[in-house]
Design a protein around this motif. Structure first.
Motif, PDB file in Angstrom:
ATOM      1  N   TYR A 222       0.834  -1.213   0.000  1.00  0.00           N
ATOM      2  CA  TYR A 222       0.000   0.000   0.000  1.00  0.00           C
ATOM      3  C   TYR A 222       0.868   1.263   0.000  1.00  0.00           C
ATOM      4  O   TYR A 222       0.597   2.215  -0.727  1.00  0.00           O
ATOM      5  CB  TYR A 222      -0.921   0.004   1.220  1.00  0.00           C
ATOM      6  N   VAL A 223       1.949   1.239   0.827  1.00  0.00           N
ATOM      7  CA  VAL A 223       2.823   2.414   0.924  1.00  0.00           C
ATOM      8  C   VAL A 223       3.477   2.701  -0.428  1.00  0.00           C
ATOM      9  O   VAL A 223       3.591   3.857  -0.849  1.00  0.00           O
ATOM     10  CB  VAL A 223       3.905   2.195   2.010  1.00  0.00           C
ATOM     11  N   ILE A 224       3.892   1.634  -1.130  1.00  0.00           N
ATOM     12  CA  ILE A 224       4.615   1.819  -2.390  1.00  0.00           C
ATOM     13  C   ILE A 224       3.673   2.225  -3.517  1.00  0.00           C
ATOM     14  O   ILE A 224       3.962   3.138  -4.300  1.00  0.00           O
ATOM     15  CB  ILE A 224       5.363   0.524  -2.768  1.00  0.00           C
ATOM     16  N   TYR A 225       2.491   1.531  -3.619  1.00  0.00           N
ATOM     17  CA  TYR A 225       1.619   1.730  -4.779  1.00  0.00           C
ATOM     18  C   TYR A 225       0.365   2.538  -4.458  1.00  0.00           C
ATOM     19  O   TYR A 225      -0.428   2.816  -5.380  1.00  0.00           O
ATOM     20  CB  TYR A 225       1.206   0.369  -5.353  1.00  0.00           C
ATOM     21  N   GLN A 226       0.178   2.909  -3.174  1.00  0.00           N
ATOM     22  CA  GLN A 226      -1.002   3.693  -2.776  1.00  0.00           C
ATOM     23  C   GLN A 226      -2.293   3.041  -3.281  1.00  0.00           C
ATOM     24  O   GLN A 226      -3.196   3.713  -3.799  1.00  0.00           O
ATOM     25  CB  GLN A 226      -0.878   5.136  -3.308  1.00  0.00           C
ATOM     26  N   ASN A 227      -2.372   1.723  -3.106  1.00  0.00           N
ATOM     27  CA  ASN A 227      -3.520   0.965  -3.616  1.00  0.00           C
ATOM     28  C   ASN A 227      -3.948  -0.012  -2.528  1.00  0.00           C
ATOM     29  O   ASN A 227      -3.319  -1.049  -2.319  1.00  0.00           O
ATOM     30  CB  ASN A 227      -3.114   0.222  -4.897  1.00  0.00           C
ATOM     31  N   ILE A 228      -5.045   0.323  -1.818  1.00  0.00           N
ATOM     32  CA  ILE A 228      -5.501  -0.520  -0.691  1.00  0.00           C
ATOM     33  C   ILE A 228      -5.928  -1.909  -1.165  1.00  0.00           C
ATOM     34  O   ILE A 228      -5.525  -2.919  -0.566  1.00  0.00           O
ATOM     35  CB  ILE A 228      -6.638   0.184   0.079  1.00  0.00           C
ATOM     36  N   PRO A 229      -6.754  -2.031  -2.223  1.00  0.00           N
ATOM     37  CA  PRO A 229      -7.145  -3.380  -2.669  1.00  0.00           C
ATOM     38  C   PRO A 229      -5.935  -4.255  -3.046  1.00  0.00           C
ATOM     39  O   PRO A 229      -5.903  -5.447  -2.750  1.00  0.00           O
ATOM     40  CB  PRO A 229      -8.018  -3.103  -3.893  1.00  0.00           C
ATOM     41  N   LEU A 230      -4.914  -3.638  -3.688  1.00  0.00           N
ATOM     42  CA  LEU A 230      -3.716  -4.407  -4.049  1.00  0.00           C
ATOM     43  C   LEU A 230      -2.998  -4.904  -2.795  1.00  0.00           C
ATOM     44  O   LEU A 230      -2.521  -6.048  -2.749  1.00  0.00           O
ATOM     45  CB  LEU A 230      -2.779  -3.539  -4.894  1.00  0.00           C
ATOM     46  N   GLY A 231      -2.915  -4.071  -1.761  1.00  0.00           N
ATOM     47  CA  GLY A 231      -2.298  -4.491  -0.508  1.00  0.00           C
ATOM     48  C   GLY A 231      -3.054  -5.641   0.133  1.00  0.00           C
ATOM     49  O   GLY A 231      -2.437  -6.582   0.657  1.00  0.00           O
ATOM     50  N   LEU A 232      -4.396  -5.586   0.106  1.00  0.00           N
ATOM     51  CA  LEU A 232      -5.197  -6.660   0.690  1.00  0.00           C
ATOM     52  C   LEU A 232      -5.042  -7.964  -0.096  1.00  0.00           C
ATOM     53  O   LEU A 232      -4.951  -9.054   0.491  1.00  0.00           O
ATOM     54  CB  LEU A 232      -6.680  -6.243   0.727  1.00  0.00           C
ATOM     55  N   VAL A 233      -4.992  -7.865  -1.426  1.00  0.00           N
ATOM     56  CA  VAL A 233      -4.783  -9.051  -2.265  1.00  0.00           C
ATOM     57  C   VAL A 233      -3.423  -9.672  -1.973  1.00  0.00           C
ATOM     58  O   VAL A 233      -3.274 -10.902  -1.875  1.00  0.00           O
ATOM     59  CB  VAL A 233      -4.906  -8.677  -3.759  1.00  0.00           C
ATOM     60  N   MET A 234      -2.419  -8.819  -1.817  1.00  0.00           N
ATOM     61  CA  MET A 234      -1.071  -9.306  -1.506  1.00  0.00           C
ATOM     62  C   MET A 234      -1.058 -10.053  -0.181  1.00  0.00           C
ATOM     63  O   MET A 234      -0.463 -11.138  -0.048  1.00  0.00           O
ATOM     64  CB  MET A 234      -0.111  -8.115  -1.455  1.00  0.00           C
ATOM     65  N   ALA A 235      -1.715  -9.513   0.834  1.00  0.00           N
ATOM     66  CA  ALA A 235      -1.756 -10.142   2.153  1.00  0.00           C
ATOM     67  C   ALA A 235      -2.480 -11.478   2.093  1.00  0.00           C
ATOM     68  O   ALA A 235      -2.023 -12.485   2.651  1.00  0.00           O
ATOM     69  CB  ALA A 235      -2.430  -9.202   3.149  1.00  0.00           C
ATOM     70  N   LEU A 236      -3.641 -11.509   1.404  1.00  0.00           N
ATOM     71  CA  LEU A 236      -4.422 -12.745   1.307  1.00  0.00           C
ATOM     72  C   LEU A 236      -3.664 -13.814   0.526  1.00  0.00           C
ATOM     73  O   LEU A 236      -3.662 -15.000   0.902  1.00  0.00           O
ATOM     74  CB  LEU A 236      -5.769 -12.449   0.632  1.00  0.00           C
TER      75      LEU A 236
ATOM     76  N   THR B 196      -6.875 -10.667 -10.462  1.00  0.00           N
ATOM     77  CA  THR B 196      -7.814 -10.611 -11.594  1.00  0.00           C
ATOM     78  C   THR B 196      -9.253 -10.540 -11.091  1.00  0.00           C
ATOM     79  O   THR B 196     -10.084  -9.797 -11.635  1.00  0.00           O
ATOM     80  CB  THR B 196      -7.613 -11.857 -12.486  1.00  0.00           C
ATOM     81  N   LEU B 197      -9.521 -11.304 -10.038  1.00  0.00           N
ATOM     82  CA  LEU B 197     -10.888 -11.393  -9.518  1.00  0.00           C
ATOM     83  C   LEU B 197     -11.328 -10.094  -8.823  1.00  0.00           C
ATOM     84  O   LEU B 197     -12.464  -9.609  -9.035  1.00  0.00           O
ATOM     85  CB  LEU B 197     -10.993 -12.570  -8.548  1.00  0.00           C
ATOM     86  N   PHE B 198     -10.451  -9.514  -8.017  1.00  0.00           N
ATOM     87  CA  PHE B 198     -10.847  -8.395  -7.179  1.00  0.00           C
ATOM     88  C   PHE B 198     -10.392  -7.022  -7.677  1.00  0.00           C
ATOM     89  O   PHE B 198     -10.962  -5.994  -7.282  1.00  0.00           O
ATOM     90  CB  PHE B 198     -10.319  -8.594  -5.737  1.00  0.00           C
ATOM     91  N   LEU B 199      -9.354  -6.987  -8.531  1.00  0.00           N
ATOM     92  CA  LEU B 199      -8.832  -5.686  -8.947  1.00  0.00           C
ATOM     93  C   LEU B 199      -9.200  -5.338 -10.380  1.00  0.00           C
ATOM     94  O   LEU B 199      -9.272  -4.152 -10.726  1.00  0.00           O
ATOM     95  CB  LEU B 199      -7.293  -5.671  -8.811  1.00  0.00           C
ATOM     96  N   LEU B 200      -9.404  -6.360 -11.234  1.00  0.00           N
ATOM     97  CA  LEU B 200      -9.582  -6.085 -12.646  1.00  0.00           C
ATOM     98  C   LEU B 200     -10.950  -6.527 -13.132  1.00  0.00           C
ATOM     99  O   LEU B 200     -11.162  -6.739 -14.289  1.00  0.00           O
ATOM    100  CB  LEU B 200      -8.445  -6.775 -13.447  1.00  0.00           C
TER     101      LEU B 200
END
Length: 480
Positions: A410-424, A476-480
């Protein structure tokens, strides 16, 4: 302190460096002679300087223990190794051949004639000849067999009949037996007449007239007890006994558990056959550990560090081929999500993190399970508990490190959904690594295969492909 005493006190690495230095000196002089004379004059080749260099090498080798010579031979390129091997005393050949690795032993034996091999083997005990026998030509074994006294022939035949991973393969026939109906003073006089005791002798074996084991007399008990006491009063019942077809792994566990120095080996009727000593057990443990380390990397057998290129290639190609196949599978998984990666380039930078951490976690799990299998700590009833425990560990690790990685994302890309996908994705891939890390070695064990062989290759393949699929699929499912 004289130079000679200094050399005797050098550690093994210093001895190796000194021998390599002497070898370089010898080869340098020989090279200069060949440059000056075509062909080189024999009197120059055998000059005083060369004789001194050879004498220094010979003198140093003569003072080394066979195990040290073996270590040095393993550390030298093939040409230097064979040159040095020719300088080893003939009476040390057998001991050195026992100490070197299987791969290096093969290169040394290939340079020896039948008579040399027979002479080397004849200097060894029956159990040691049995260890060497698989690498010797059949005609050499036959000549050695014929040269042995009848008793040693029977011992050799017995030692060669036991499986490699059995107690019988570790057994030493050099035992001291006594009767229970004599006084300790008689035993002491008997030991003095022997002159020396077999290595690692901490107890004497008490047998009857038919060689059935009755008990053991500990040496420390013998030394502190009144010499007029009978052996039957001073001896104790040996609690740890093995049979020749017991697994060698059982012996190593018993030696570790009870701090043994030696233990008896008896047949089904209780007749004493020999003993197992701590040095044989340590050698077995070391060889097993080395083989497991090679197996985890997908190497099927011990490899000479300076083996010919083609031989090394053949030893390594099988699991490299498997690795290549799994890499293609991982690449196809990525190919399925090419459109997603094109739309969100950050996915390409982040997906190796998920796969890499999953592979590391899986390797940790596999190492623990392989070790537990080797120690006999895993059985059918405990499999589900193991899986549950490892999944629990991975779940906690996934939540902790997934949260950290998600926050950094999130800090690097300022993208909350991407951070959550990464964690999951991190959590799910660690759970996959734990499950597969338990199942791979247990499945191989159930199939009768070595659970360590290729395990790191397989776990990396699963966590790479699985990690890519999980992360890119969630993206793909949650971001795109």
């Amino acid at each position: 302190m004289t130079e000679e005493n200094q050399h005797e006190n050098e550690d093994l690495q210093s001895k190796l460096e000194r021998i390599m230095y002497l070898l370089r000196k010898y080869k340098l002089v020989e090279g200069l002679v060949r440059l000056q004379d075509h062909p080189p004059r024999q009197d120059l080749v055998e000059s005083v300087i060369q004789k001194q260099n050879l004498a220094s090498l010979q003198n140093m080798l003569d003072k080394l223990h066979p195990a040290d010579i073996a270590h040095i031979l393993e550390a030298l390129p093939l040409e230097d190794r064979l040159f040095l091997w020719n300088l080893v005393k003939a009476e040390n050949d057998g001991e050195v051949l026992l100490e070197v690795s299987d791969a290096v032993r093969e290169t040394l034996i290939a340079t020896m004639g039948s008579s040399e091999l027979v002479a080397a083997a004849e200097q060894l005990d029956a159990d040691e000849i049995a260890d060497l026998a698989p690498d010797l030509p059949i005609e050499v074994i036959e000549d050695v067999f014929r040269s042995l006294p009848l008793g040693e022939r029977e011992q050799l035949r017995a030692a060669m009949s036991y499986p490699e991973d059995s107690v019988g393969a570790l057994m030493d026939f050099d035992v001291i037996t006594i009767r229970e109906d004599v006084r300790l003073e008689v035993v002491l006089r008997y030991l003095r007449r022997l002159g020396e005791l077999p290595d690692h002798t901490d107890q004497l074996f008490v047998v009857d007239r038919n060689e059935h084991l009755k008990g053991v007399l500990l040496l420390n008990r013998l030394l502190v007890t009144d010499p007029d006491v009978m052996v039957s009063e001073a001896m104790t019942k040996e609690n740890v006994k093995f049979q020749p077809y017991d697994k060698a792994q059982q012996a190593t566990e018993a030696f570790e558990r009870y701090d043994l120095v030696s233990a008896s080996v008896v047949d089904v009727d209780g007749k004493l056959l020999g003993r197992v000593t701590v040095n044989s057990v340590i050698d077995f443990i070391r060889e097993k550990a080395e083989n497991e380390a090679l197996s985890q990397a997908g190497l099927s057998e011990e490899e000479d560090l300076f083996a010919p290129i083609w031989k090394s290639v053949k030893n390594r190609w099988a699991w490299l081929a498997i690795n290549l196949v799994t890499a293609f599978i991982a690449s196809r998984v990525i190919g399925l999500f090419e459109d997603s990666i094109e739309k969100l380039v950050a996915l390409a930078a982040l997906m190796p993190i998920v796969a890499g951490v999953g592979g590391n976690s899986g390797n940790q799990t596999i190492t623990m399970i392989v070790r537990a299998i080797a120690l006999g700590q895993v059985n059918t009833d405990s499999t589900l508990k193991l899986i549950g425990k490892e999944i629990g560990v991975s779940l906690v690790n996934g939540l902790v490190w997934g949260s950290i990685v998600g926050l950094f994302t999130y800090v690097i890309y300022q993208n909350i959904p991407l951070g959550l996908v990464m964690a999951l994705a991190m959590v799910l891939n660690l759970l996959l690594a734990a499950l597969v890390g338990v199942l791979i070695p247990l499945t191989r064990k159930k199939m009768g295969r070595d659970p360590a062989i290729g395990s790191s290759v397989l776990i990396t393949a699963v966590t790479d492909s699985g990690g890519f699929f999980i992360f890119l699929g969630l993206a793909t499912l949650f971001l795109l």
